[in-house]
Scaffold this motif. Structure first.
Motif, PDB file in Angstrom:
ATOM      1  N   SER A 123      -1.446   6.355   4.565  1.00 45.39           N
ATOM      2  CA  SER A 123      -1.352   5.018   3.980  1.00 45.39           C
ATOM      3  C   SER A 123      -1.739   5.040   2.501  1.00 45.39           C
ATOM      4  N   HIS A 129       1.254   0.890   3.472  1.00 47.84           N
ATOM      5  CA  HIS A 129       2.552   1.470   3.126  1.00 47.84           C
ATOM      6  C   HIS A 129       2.514   2.994   3.262  1.00 47.84           C
ATOM      7  N   GLY A 132       5.684   4.581  -0.289  1.00 50.82           N
ATOM      8  CA  GLY A 132       5.276   3.769  -1.422  1.00 50.82           C
ATOM      9  C   GLY A 132       6.405   3.560  -2.415  1.00 50.82           C
ATOM     10  N   SER A 354       8.292   0.571   4.405  1.00 47.01           N
ATOM     11  CA  SER A 354       9.017  -0.543   3.807  1.00 47.01           C
ATOM     12  C   SER A 354      10.018  -0.032   2.793  1.00 47.01           C
TER      13      SER A 354
END
Length: 358
Positions: A123, A129, A132, A354
């Motif tokens: 993360s 995330h 990134g 994401s």
């Protein structure tokens, strides 16, 4: 002085210059090209096939592993690259991956697949995330929770909270934004030679601002020496901007001595002296060993059109074969077990991938 050795807990110090292949200079590397690795046509075909297989199987990004993202010809080469990262000069630039004709999803899948062969995903912020995005989001750096990579501002030389940092360039800026790296082993040896008292000060624990990303039960800052000598290896953890902001934002944090302030100022100056600058091309993948490389970025002017703006994807990776780290790293890394350490996790963190900057 706070942080100095005591009779019961002596500070481990290197017996002299560390040297090794990790001790290089930017001027030396600028004359070499062995750190630039070009994918072969066969390797690129393997990556394409692995992306297609991943999508055909309906797998999520979190299911990408070396076993599911098969690269039979490229995998041995990636293993050799990982060995060079961990035990050699500490950085590599992989060139030739096509991003122009791919969707961001396909580019991300290929990048994650290659990254999985180097280490497990960690993360990168309190939002969890695992993929990134380095992009100017127009945020105000005066906000204590804003990270510099979310702006177009120059980044000072620093380390991240993981073993290996990866960047994939999707698009470049209109001007500026060059990547800069420097060997922290070279910085250590230069400080030892030029200013031994300041060199010694960097083995004292220094309060460093967490920028609002505070794990349960922890203070808003952590205290770790910049230089750490452990099991015959030098590991460096440094964020000068956040050491200084801890002094400004947290009166309860230990005050740095004049000698310690001078030491971080000298470290910054030496980083400028010994740095290597590289200009990314779209598709370039840079991987660095965080424990022996500091990295930074020049400020940049971006394109006015949103679809053209500078955009990098980032990975934080933890390889199972990583070096042993000293116990002090647990303040920042949590678990310091190789292969399962690093990253940022706070109370409400939910790990996810994401495709959009946020």
């Amino acid at each position: 002085m706070a942080g100095a050795e005591t009779e019961s807990q002596p500070v481990a110090l290197p017996p002299g210059p560390v040297g090794s292949p990790a001790a290089w200079t930017g001027a030396e590397m600028a004359r070499r090209s062995d750190w630039i690795v070009h994918f072969t046509a066969g390797e690129l075909a393997e990556i394409d096939a692995a992306i297609a297989a991943h999508k055909a199987a309906g797998r999520a990004m979190g299911e990408i592993t070396p076993e599911t993202f098969r690269l039979p010809g490229l995998a041995p080469r990636l293993a050799a690259i990982l060995d060079e990262l961990l035990h050699g000069r500490g950085f590599v630039l992989l060139r030739g991956f096509d991003v122009a004709s791919r969707s961001i999803e396909d580019a991300a899948i290929g990048y994650l697949g290659i990254g999985a062969h180097l280490g497990g995903f960690r993360s990168q912020n309190a939002k969890g995330h695992l993929l990134g995005h380095v992009r100017d989001l127009g945020l105000d750096i005066r906000d204590p929770k804003v990270r510099y990579y979310q702006t177009n501002r120059e980044l000072e030389f620093h380390t991240d909270s993981c073993d290996i940092v990866g960047l994939l360039c999707l698009r470049t800026a209109k001007s500026g934004g060059g990547s800069r790296i420097v060997s922290s082993v070279t910085l250590h040896d230069a400080m030892l030679e030029r200013a031994p008292a300041l060199w010694r000060a960097l083995f004292n624990p220094m309060p460093t601002d967490r920028r609002g990303e505070i794990p349960p039960g922890m203070l808003p800052w952590f205290e770790i020496p910049v230089f750490n000598w452990h099991k015959g290896l030098l590991s460096t953890i440094y964020a000068g901007q956040y050491i200084r902001s801890a002094q400004e934002n947290f009166p309860q944090a230990r005050r740095l001595t004049p000698e310690e302030r001078a030491a971080i100022d000298m470290l910054d100056a030496l980083a400028e002296e010994f740095a290597l600058t590289m200009e990314f091309r779209p598709g370039d993948m840079q991987f660095i060993h965080n424990h022996q490389i500091l990295h930074s970025r020049a400020d940049f002017e971006d394109w006015p059109e949103p679809e053209r703006r500078r955009h990098l994807l980032r990975l934080w990776l933890s390889p199972p074969g990583g070096r042993e780290l000293p116990p002090a790293y647990a303040q920042r890394y949590g678990d310091i077990t190789p292969g399962n350490r690093g990253g940022i996790v706070v109370k409400d963190t939910v790990l996810h991938f994401s495709l959009e900057p946020a």
